[in-house]
Design a protein around this motif. Sequence first.
Motif, PDB file in Angstrom:
ATOM      1  N   ILE A 226      21.282  40.950  31.790  1.00 28.30           N
ATOM      2  CA  ILE A 226      20.940  40.862  33.213  1.00 28.30           C
ATOM      3  C   ILE A 226      22.220  40.855  34.036  1.00 28.30           C
ATOM      4  O   ILE A 226      23.176  40.133  33.724  1.00 28.30           O
ATOM      5  N   PHE A 227      22.229  41.657  35.090  1.00 28.53           N
ATOM      6  CA  PHE A 227      23.373  41.690  36.007  1.00 28.53           C
ATOM      7  C   PHE A 227      22.861  41.376  37.405  1.00 28.53           C
ATOM      8  O   PHE A 227      21.899  41.985  37.882  1.00 28.53           O
ATOM      9  N   VAL A 228      23.495  40.411  38.068  1.00 28.18           N
ATOM     10  CA  VAL A 228      23.099  39.984  39.412  1.00 28.18           C
ATOM     11  C   VAL A 228      24.277  40.146  40.357  1.00 28.18           C
ATOM     12  O   VAL A 228      25.365  39.614  40.095  1.00 28.18           O
ATOM     13  N   ALA A 229      24.082  40.882  41.450  1.00 23.85           N
ATOM     14  CA  ALA A 229      25.139  41.078  42.450  1.00 23.85           C
ATOM     15  C   ALA A 229      24.799  40.296  43.705  1.00 23.85           C
ATOM     16  O   ALA A 229      23.799  40.564  44.361  1.00 23.85           O
TER      17      ALA A 229
ATOM     18  N   ILE B  24      26.871  37.217  36.705  1.00 27.01           N
ATOM     19  CA  ILE B  24      26.691  37.023  38.144  1.00 27.01           C
ATOM     20  C   ILE B  24      27.960  37.473  38.856  1.00 27.01           C
ATOM     21  O   ILE B  24      29.031  36.909  38.638  1.00 27.01           O
ATOM     22  N   ALA B  25      27.828  38.493  39.678  1.00 28.30           N
ATOM     23  CA  ALA B  25      28.964  38.992  40.460  1.00 28.30           C
ATOM     24  C   ALA B  25      28.938  38.325  41.819  1.00 28.30           C
ATOM     25  O   ALA B  25      28.067  38.596  42.637  1.00 28.30           O
ATOM     26  N   GLY B  26      29.887  37.450  42.050  1.00 25.16           N
ATOM     27  CA  GLY B  26      29.947  36.725  43.316  1.00 25.16           C
ATOM     28  C   GLY B  26      29.763  35.246  43.094  1.00 25.16           C
ATOM     29  O   GLY B  26      28.683  34.797  42.706  1.00 25.16           O
TER      30      GLY B  26
ATOM     31  N   ALA C   9      34.131  42.517  41.531  1.00 27.96           N
ATOM     32  CA  ALA C   9      33.026  43.271  40.920  1.00 27.96           C
ATOM     33  C   ALA C   9      32.828  44.639  41.549  1.00 27.96           C
ATOM     34  O   ALA C   9      32.085  45.458  41.008  1.00 27.96           O
ATOM     35  N   SER C  10      33.450  44.883  42.695  1.00 28.89           N
ATOM     36  CA  SER C  10      33.319  46.206  43.306  1.00 28.89           C
ATOM     37  C   SER C  10      34.203  47.244  42.608  1.00 28.89           C
ATOM     38  O   SER C  10      34.115  48.439  42.906  1.00 28.89           O
ATOM     39  N   GLN C  11      35.042  46.803  41.680  1.00 27.63           N
ATOM     40  CA  GLN C  11      35.906  47.709  40.926  1.00 27.63           C
ATOM     41  C   GLN C  11      35.342  47.931  39.523  1.00 27.63           C
ATOM     42  O   GLN C  11      35.120  46.983  38.770  1.00 27.63           O
ATOM     43  N   LYS C  12      35.111  49.189  39.192  1.00 24.81           N
ATOM     44  CA  LYS C  12      34.512  49.517  37.896  1.00 24.81           C
ATOM     45  C   LYS C  12      35.376  49.028  36.742  1.00 24.81           C
ATOM     46  O   LYS C  12      34.865  48.596  35.696  1.00 24.81           O
ATOM     47  N   LYS C  13      36.678  49.064  36.926  1.00 25.83           N
ATOM     48  CA  LYS C  13      37.590  48.629  35.869  1.00 25.83           C
ATOM     49  C   LYS C  13      37.343  47.169  35.499  1.00 25.83           C
ATOM     50  O   LYS C  13      37.376  46.808  34.311  1.00 25.83           O
TER      51      LYS C  13
ATOM     52  N   ILE D 273      25.825  32.435  30.602  1.00 21.92           N
ATOM     53  CA  ILE D 273      26.190  32.803  31.972  1.00 21.92           C
ATOM     54  C   ILE D 273      27.671  33.158  32.062  1.00 21.92           C
ATOM     55  O   ILE D 273      28.541  32.423  31.590  1.00 21.92           O
ATOM     56  N   THR D 274      27.949  34.295  32.697  1.00 17.16           N
ATOM     57  CA  THR D 274      29.306  34.644  33.119  1.00 17.16           C
ATOM     58  C   THR D 274      29.259  34.883  34.616  1.00 17.16           C
ATOM     59  O   THR D 274      28.436  35.660  35.106  1.00 17.16           O
ATOM     60  N   ILE D 275      30.102  34.195  35.359  1.00 16.32           N
ATOM     61  CA  ILE D 275      30.154  34.353  36.804  1.00 16.32           C
ATOM     62  C   ILE D 275      31.588  34.663  37.203  1.00 16.32           C
ATOM     63  O   ILE D 275      32.528  34.045  36.697  1.00 16.32           O
ATOM     64  N   PHE D 276      31.765  35.659  38.060  1.00 17.16           N
ATOM     65  CA  PHE D 276      33.133  35.968  38.470  1.00 17.16           C
ATOM     66  C   PHE D 276      33.222  36.220  39.967  1.00 17.16           C
ATOM     67  O   PHE D 276      32.254  36.588  40.631  1.00 17.16           O
ATOM     68  N   ASP D 277      34.418  35.977  40.479  1.00 12.91           N
ATOM     69  CA  ASP D 277      34.658  36.054  41.916  1.00 12.91           C
ATOM     70  C   ASP D 277      36.081  36.557  42.152  1.00 12.91           C
ATOM     71  O   ASP D 277      36.966  36.362  41.317  1.00 12.91           O
TER      72      ASP D 277
END
Length: 448
Positions: free
Chosen positions: A295-298, A231-233, A279-283, A252-256
Amino acid sequence: MRVLILGGGTIGSSIARMLCPKNSVTLVDINPEIARELDSELDIRAVCGSASQSSVLFQAGAPTADICLALTGIDEINIVGASIARAMGTSRVAARVYSQIFRDLSTFDYRHHFGIDRLLSIENLTAMELACKIREPGAMLIEHFANGEIEMQNVVITKPSPLLGVELGKLKMSPDLRIGTICRNTNTNIASATDTIEIGDTITLFGIRSSVESMKRTLNVPSLQRQSVVIAGGGECGYHLAQILEVRNYKITIFDADRSRCDYLAGQLKKSMVCFGDASQKKVLEELNIGKSDIFVACMGDDENNIMSCVEARELGAEQLFAVINRPDYAAVIGKFGISAAISPQSVLRRQVEGFMHQGPLVYNNSNLLSGEIDVAELEAGKNSLISQQELKDCGLPKQALFAAIISGNTVYVPDAHSIIKPGDTVVSVVHSSCISAMEKLFAPRPD
């Protein structure tokens, strides 16, 4: 209906635009430019002023309004404004809230204290919509009712079990569980005591989560294969989604990008891995090994960032991509980016408001959750109502209706044949659309 909307921002104006063709709409906004623009653009009456001031609400017609929808961007103004409208005479009120504390009954019951019928969290509703898209094997739908204490799941019967072929009335089920509907050969009907379950059926279970999960095991419903979800955000939407999924055996992995928010999430989420990163950075996506996730959730709060992060995740190898998208003009191009589904918070809220647009004992009606002509409705028992005069088995309930839960004050329970509904109680029911009017008569208040 006479509708009072508090707040003319993106959400408020969207709801006003939806409702004004068939209703008399008055909108309150503190910004005079917004009020003038909406007054000239839409067939509504716009009032300039603070939504939390009694004089403004009186001028806007709160004493005679059928429904007040408090949709400003400030929780406290929404709660106060809706509460004042109710005190002035508005029949039904709902308030949008962002902070989870206002819906957390463990600390304080804001909804009952301020006389508000429904607290609407767009972020929580959006998370529920996302959870429904991330489907479990054999489960086509997951939904919560009664402040999240009652869960509804659609379950597909694919394997033999001792319960098949046995009349439902003879099953020894948990008192906290109901079988609501049975869908067989595309025909959906409300379950009765003489019905049986067969292989190939899709049944709807209502009850507390532990009872629902226990029933699924008894029915030999395939267990969820452990899937990894990133989860991105970590805002309210991402946080609620993680809460929903982590109790269902997802990894679940969630990052901010906000370190303090990460600290908060780490303290609140029990089974999720919380990471700091943009999450807006590809690196960052590469470092988190996004390519190996199922599954990827933005849901970062910015449409462009959500889309681009999904594109990057797809190129890295993520299998299913979901994005929260606010702008409706982006919906047509989502598929071109390889995104599996896009969820619009505005659309989610609009469906909630549509279900809320009723008068009398019918508080809320959702005709989209179940197949066929089966609705999920919430009704409030009026003073001296027929439904409150006797036990449920004797109250003349239509055959095509079933009570899934009763909300009595702060207590939520699954009723039985001997339960008695008190005036002021709210009932979550599964009912054929043709029986809605009969149900309203049972719940309608009567003179002393």
